[in-house]
Motif scaffolding. Structure first.
Motif, short mmCIF file in Angstrom:
data_model
loop_
_atom_site.label_atom_id
_atom_site.label_comp_id
_atom_site.label_asym_id
_atom_site.label_seq_id
_atom_site.Cartn_x
_atom_site.Cartn_y
_atom_site.Cartn_z
N ASP A 1 0.81 -1.23 0.00
CA ASP A 1 0.00 0.00 0.00
C ASP A 1 0.84 1.27 0.00
N ALA A 2 2.12 1.16 -0.36
CA ALA A 2 3.02 2.32 -0.47
C ALA A 2 3.36 2.49 -1.94
N ILE A 3 3.03 3.65 -2.48
CA ILE A 3 3.19 3.90 -3.90
C ILE A 3 4.10 5.11 -4.08
N ASN B 1 4.39 17.86 2.34
CA ASN B 1 5.68 17.16 2.32
C ASN B 1 5.79 16.16 1.18
N ASN B 2 4.84 16.21 0.22
CA ASN B 2 4.81 15.31 -0.94
C ASN B 2 4.55 13.86 -0.57
N VAL B 3 4.00 13.62 0.62
CA VAL B 3 3.55 12.29 1.01
C VAL B 3 2.05 12.40 1.24
N ALA C 1 -11.36 0.25 5.60
CA ALA C 1 -10.69 1.08 4.60
C ALA C 1 -9.21 0.70 4.50
N THR C 2 -8.69 0.76 3.29
CA THR C 2 -7.27 0.52 3.03
C THR C 2 -6.58 1.88 2.95
N THR C 3 -5.49 2.03 3.68
CA THR C 3 -4.74 3.29 3.67
C THR C 3 -3.61 3.19 2.66
N LEU C 4 -3.63 4.10 1.68
CA LEU C 4 -2.56 4.18 0.69
C LEU C 4 -1.67 5.37 1.04
N THR C 5 -0.37 5.18 0.92
CA THR C 5 0.60 6.25 1.11
C THR C 5 1.31 6.46 -0.22
N ILE C 6 1.10 7.63 -0.82
CA ILE C 6 1.65 7.93 -2.13
C ILE C 6 2.72 9.01 -1.98
N THR C 7 3.94 8.69 -2.36
CA THR C 7 5.05 9.63 -2.27
C THR C 7 5.36 10.16 -3.66
N VAL C 8 5.41 11.48 -3.79
CA VAL C 8 5.73 12.12 -5.07
C VAL C 8 7.22 12.47 -5.06
#
Length: 181
Positions: free
Chosen positions: A31-33, A98-100, A118-125
């Motif tokens: 779940d980390a993108i 912070n782009n997260v 719910a599924t928690t997604l963490t998207i880092t740019v």
């Protein structure tokens, strides 16, 4: 109806009911993108819904502080999560800048929510190196033949990437012309 032997034929139809809760799994198993900035608004995660029911209509609810930065669409059993606007590293739109980005995805089948919640997604740019752009056009100038001339180009180009430096070069010009920045 009875046949000649007194047997009766019966037809029984079993209708599926929406009694199994859906389960959503993001395409990225942890779940980390991570995505590069300027990726656009296409899908950044194509997750899967598992649900053995043949009835019901899926819906997607986004939550969390960064929910407004995303869109969620469902096609069949595929859940596509995408940025609502093109992410820009130099101008982060996430809640804590912070782009997260943290967003929750909750799938419902019309009767019940995802069995796991719910599924928690963490998207880092991630930052990419953008090319410098012309910020101010160079104005026409003139000078006398063989006279020294220095062209100040310090405000001509800009680069949004912090820490980058621009290197300038000139070819085919008389030796009396120099660039300064």
């Amino acid at each position: 109806a009875d046949d000649a032997n007194g047997a009766t034929t019966l037809t029984i139809t079993v209708a599926d009911v929406n009694d199994i809760t859906p389960v959503y799994q993001a395409a990225d198993a942890d779940d980390a993108i991570s995505v590069n900035e300027n990726v656009g608004t296409g899908s950044i995660d194509a997750g899967t819904i598992t649900d053995t029911d043949t009835v019901g209509t899926y819906s997607c609810t986004l939550g969390g502080a960064d929910a407004a930065d995303f869109a969620c669409t469902i096609s069949g059993s595929t859940v596509n999560v995408a940025f609502a606007a093109d992410p820009n590293y130099e101008s982060p739109a996430d809640a804590d800048t912070n782009n997260v980005y943290v967003v929750t995805v909750l799938i419902d089948d019309g009767t019940a929510d995802d069995a796991n919640g719910a599924t928690t997604l963490t998207i880092t740019v991630a930052d990419v190196n953008e090319a410098p752009v012309v910020a101010n056009a160079i104005a026409d100038a003139s000078t006398n033949e063989d006279a020294a001339y220095s062209l100040d180009i310090s405000s001509v180009f800009s680069d949004v990437d912090s820490g980058d430096s621009c290197t300038y070069s000139m070819s085919g010009a008389p030796s009396t012309i120099t660039l300064s920045s």
